[in-house]
Design a protein around this motif. Structure first.
Motif: not given
Length: 413
Positions: A241-255
């Motif tokens: 799961l960490d490897w899959a989430l590594s492609v997301l932007p660092r700032d996820l406050k609006r997600h």
């Protein structure tokens, strides 16, 4: 000595020889000399005679002690001189120890060289001598040691050849029996067990309701008979799961993060460690919803960066697509029919309000060929995460994102 007479017998013999010097006009046997008899008694018994009964001639006068003592000394001196003048019969010479000399032991091919004090080299070839026997013994020890070493080498070589032959035969037998599919199945099973019992151990300790035991094999009966297949029913391991989430932007406050089949909430809680605005998980029965709510309530809040974690009832309240940028997780336990429904709702929501949506599919491949996936594009993972996923993930993972260069159909009209 060659003479068989002892010293005491020799003294007695000399004493009898002098008896004739004290005889009176008669044979020595007729009138024995009292002094000679006394000397003989002294030599034999070691004591002076005190009465006439001790002598051979009771009627003879007994000599004085002083005379006996003087005569005894004279006889002893005479016997010593005769012993010295007696011829010596040569016999075996006594053995003497050889002198201490320096010995230099050469290799077995050379001779044994001795260094004596006068710097003369001597080569001993005789086996009867002490050094010759020592040389033969040393050579025998060397030959025996060489034979034992050669035997040990031959035995080790034999064992090595036997072990290599057995290993080769075993490997050939295993390679004939195990196909490539079997090797892949065993590798994936091993990877899944390592994730569950090593990397996910701490996560499982924090859950009130534990994850069911891991079952990685499914037995089915096909055309070729009974077959065993690798089946992973989740949940997704923490590392994957960490490897899959590594492609997301660092700032996820609006997600927002949505797990459409949360189970006991382990994947939902792992995602809540990132700074999402809120995280929601769906359950589709009463018991599953209670387990999910229990784990969410008991999980330590110090481990979570997302403070708003929700448990939703899908079979009663329906499915809700967030109206903000979101990350939607499709677990392997989600039926294919539910995937079609969710993707249909999602496509309609995007036509109404275009926004950034990320899709994460566990056990990727089921989403391919669907009409709704035309709105999304595949996003490759970073190189390091891609390699780790390919090598150490028990299930394939795919990440998609809404296309930015293609407007929804409602805007084109």
């Amino acid at each position: 000595m060659a003479d068989d007479d002892s010293e005491k017998q020799r003294l007695s013999k000399f004493s009898r020889a002098d008896r004739g010097a004290y005889s009176f006009n008669g044979p020595a046997a007729a009138k024995p000399d009292p002094l000679a008899e006394a000397l003989e008694q002294v030599i034999r018994s070691g004591a002076l005679p005190t009465d006439r009964a001790a002598t051979h001639a009771p009627d003879a006068p007994l000599p004085a002690p002083d005379v006996i003592h003087a005569r005894l000394i004279e006889e002893l001196h005479s016997a010593r001189e005769q012993i010295r003048q007696a011829p010596v019969v040569e016999s075996e010479p006594p053995r003497t120890h050889p002198p201490i000399i320096d010995v230099e032991i050469l290799p077995p091919e050379g001779a044994l060289s001795l260094t004596v004090p006068n710097t003369v080299d001597v080569t001993l070839e005789s086996r009867g001598s002490f050094l010759g026997r020592a040389r033969e013994s040393l050579r025998g020890f060397q030959i025996a040691a060489a034979e034992r070493m050669q035997g040990a080498r031959q035995q080790a070589s034999h064992f090595g050849r036997t072990g290599r032959r057995i290993a080769a035969d075993l490997g050939a037998a295993l390679s004939r029996r195990m196909r490539l599919k079997d090797w892949r199945r065993r590798r994936l099973a091993l990877v899944a067990l390592v994730h569950r019992h090593v990397f996910d151990r701490q996560t499982e300790r924090l859950l009130f309701s534990k994850t069911p035991p891991l079952e990685v094999y499914a037995i089915s009966e096909g055309e070729k008979g009974i077959e065993k297949e690798f089946v992973y029913r989740g949940p997704m391991p923490k590392k994957v799961l960490d490897w899959a989430l590594s492609v997301l932007p660092r700032d996820l406050k609006r997600h927002a993060f949505v797990d459409f089949r949360a189970g006991n909430g382990r994947t939902l809680l792992l995602a809540a460690r990132r700074n999402f605005e809120y995280a929601a998980g769906y359950a589709f029965d009463t018991e599953g919803c209670e387990i999910l709510e229990m784990n969410l309530a008991q999980y330590p809040r110090s481990w979570l960066d997302c403070r708003d974690v929700r448990a939703l009832r899908g079979d009663r309240d329906g499915l809700l697509i967030p109206s903000q940028p979101s990350v939607l997780f499709f677990p392997d336990a989600l039926p294919a029919g539910h995937i079609d429904i969710i993707l249909s709702y999602l496509a309609a929501s995007l036509r109404i309000e275009p926004r950034e949506i990320w899709l994460i599919f566990e056990n990727a491949g089921r989403e391919k060929g669907r009409e709704q996936m035309e709105l999304f594009e595949h996003v490759p993972l970073p190189f390091a995460s891609e390699v780790k996923t390919w090598l150490f993930s028990p299930v394939p993972v795919a990440v998609y994102r809404t296309k930015t260069d293609k407007a929804p159909e409602s805007d084109q009209r």
